[in-house]
Structures are given as structure tokens and as C-alpha cells.
Design a protein around this motif. Structure first.
Motif, PDB file in Angstrom:
ATOM      1  N   VAL A   3       0.830  -1.204   0.000  1.00  0.00           N
ATOM      2  CA  VAL A   3       0.000   0.000   0.000  1.00  0.00           C
ATOM      3  C   VAL A   3       0.865   1.254   0.000  1.00  0.00           C
ATOM      4  O   VAL A   3       0.533   2.253  -0.636  1.00  0.00           O
ATOM      5  CB  VAL A   3      -0.948   0.001   1.222  1.00  0.00           C
ATOM      6  CG1 VAL A   3      -1.668   1.323   1.376  1.00  0.00           C
ATOM      7  CG2 VAL A   3      -1.948  -1.135   1.116  1.00  0.00           C
ATOM      8  N   ARG A  23      -7.501  -2.590  -3.678  1.00  0.00           N
ATOM      9  CA  ARG A  23      -8.257  -3.522  -2.825  1.00  0.00           C
ATOM     10  C   ARG A  23      -7.602  -3.628  -1.453  1.00  0.00           C
ATOM     11  O   ARG A  23      -8.283  -3.604  -0.424  1.00  0.00           O
ATOM     12  CB  ARG A  23      -8.343  -4.906  -3.486  1.00  0.00           C
ATOM     13  CG  ARG A  23      -8.996  -5.950  -2.639  1.00  0.00           C
ATOM     14  CD  ARG A  23     -10.488  -5.681  -2.478  1.00  0.00           C
ATOM     15  NE  ARG A  23     -11.051  -6.682  -1.592  1.00  0.00           N
ATOM     16  CZ  ARG A  23     -11.761  -6.401  -0.513  1.00  0.00           C
ATOM     17  NH1 ARG A  23     -12.056  -5.164  -0.211  1.00  0.00           N
ATOM     18  NH2 ARG A  23     -12.218  -7.374   0.246  1.00  0.00           N
ATOM     19  N   VAL A  24      -6.300  -3.749  -1.406  1.00  0.00           N
ATOM     20  CA  VAL A  24      -5.599  -3.847  -0.132  1.00  0.00           C
ATOM     21  C   VAL A  24      -5.759  -2.548   0.652  1.00  0.00           C
ATOM     22  O   VAL A  24      -5.997  -2.565   1.861  1.00  0.00           O
ATOM     23  CB  VAL A  24      -4.100  -4.185  -0.348  1.00  0.00           C
ATOM     24  CG1 VAL A  24      -3.361  -4.206   0.965  1.00  0.00           C
ATOM     25  CG2 VAL A  24      -3.958  -5.512  -1.071  1.00  0.00           C
ATOM     26  N   THR A  25      -5.678  -1.419  -0.042  1.00  0.00           N
ATOM     27  CA  THR A  25      -5.862  -0.119   0.607  1.00  0.00           C
ATOM     28  C   THR A  25      -7.260  -0.016   1.204  1.00  0.00           C
ATOM     29  O   THR A  25      -7.433   0.452   2.331  1.00  0.00           O
ATOM     30  CB  THR A  25      -5.624   1.029  -0.393  1.00  0.00           C
ATOM     31  OG1 THR A  25      -4.317   0.900  -0.946  1.00  0.00           O
ATOM     32  CG2 THR A  25      -5.760   2.384   0.278  1.00  0.00           C
ATOM     33  N   ILE A  27      -9.098  -2.432   2.254  1.00  0.00           N
ATOM     34  CA  ILE A  27      -9.157  -3.309   3.438  1.00  0.00           C
ATOM     35  C   ILE A  27      -8.604  -2.567   4.650  1.00  0.00           C
ATOM     36  O   ILE A  27      -9.196  -2.604   5.741  1.00  0.00           O
ATOM     37  CB  ILE A  27      -8.391  -4.623   3.187  1.00  0.00           C
ATOM     38  CG1 ILE A  27      -9.132  -5.471   2.141  1.00  0.00           C
ATOM     39  CG2 ILE A  27      -8.203  -5.397   4.486  1.00  0.00           C
ATOM     40  CD1 ILE A  27      -8.347  -6.654   1.638  1.00  0.00           C
TER      41      ILE A  27
END
Length: 74
Positions: A3, A23-25, A27
Motif C-alpha cells: 500500500v 483492494r488492499v488499501t 481493506i
């Protein structure tokens, strides 16, 4: 690290189920950011800083238990 831009998503070749940085950000935003008022990037940075502090403490503890002064290794 992903990120924060420290890892290149295209270079993570050993990942079985790749996800996007967005997507990870999201989350981080959903699970940490909403509770703390941080953005996804800020939450990721906070997690990384916390992990670094914990690792430094563990290294310090092991060093002292072996009779070393961590200040000698700065």
C-alpha cells in the motif's frame, strides 16, 4: 509495504491470488481506518510503524538477555 508503494505489485510473482493495491488499501480503510479516522495509506503506515517498534523491542530484549548493550550497535 504494498500500500505504501515499497513493493511493486507486478513483481510479486509468488502470490497465488494477486489483489490490486486499491483492494488492499480499501481493506486497511475498512478494518482500521474507519475506527481510527485514518485513510488506508495512513493505516498501513501505522501498522508498519507498530510492527517495527515491536521487532525493535524484541531485538533489544534478546540482546540484553545475551549480555549485549543495544547502544553499542547503533
Amino acid at each position: 509495504n504494498l500500500v505504501l508503494g515499497r513493493l511493486a505489485p507486478k513483481k510479486l510473482l509468488a502470490v497465488d491470488n494477486p489483489v490490486t493495491v486499491e483492494r488492499v488499501t480499501s481493506i486497511f480503510e475498512d478494518r482500521i481506518g474507519k475506527r481510527t479516522g485514518l485513510s488506508g495509506v495512513e493505516a498501513a503506515g501505522a501498522v508498519l510503524r507498530l510492527g517495527n517498534m515491536k521487532m525493535a523491542g524484541a531485538i533489544r530484549m534478546v540482546s540484553v538477555s545475551r549480555g549485549h548493550d543495544p547502544r553499542d550497535f547503533a
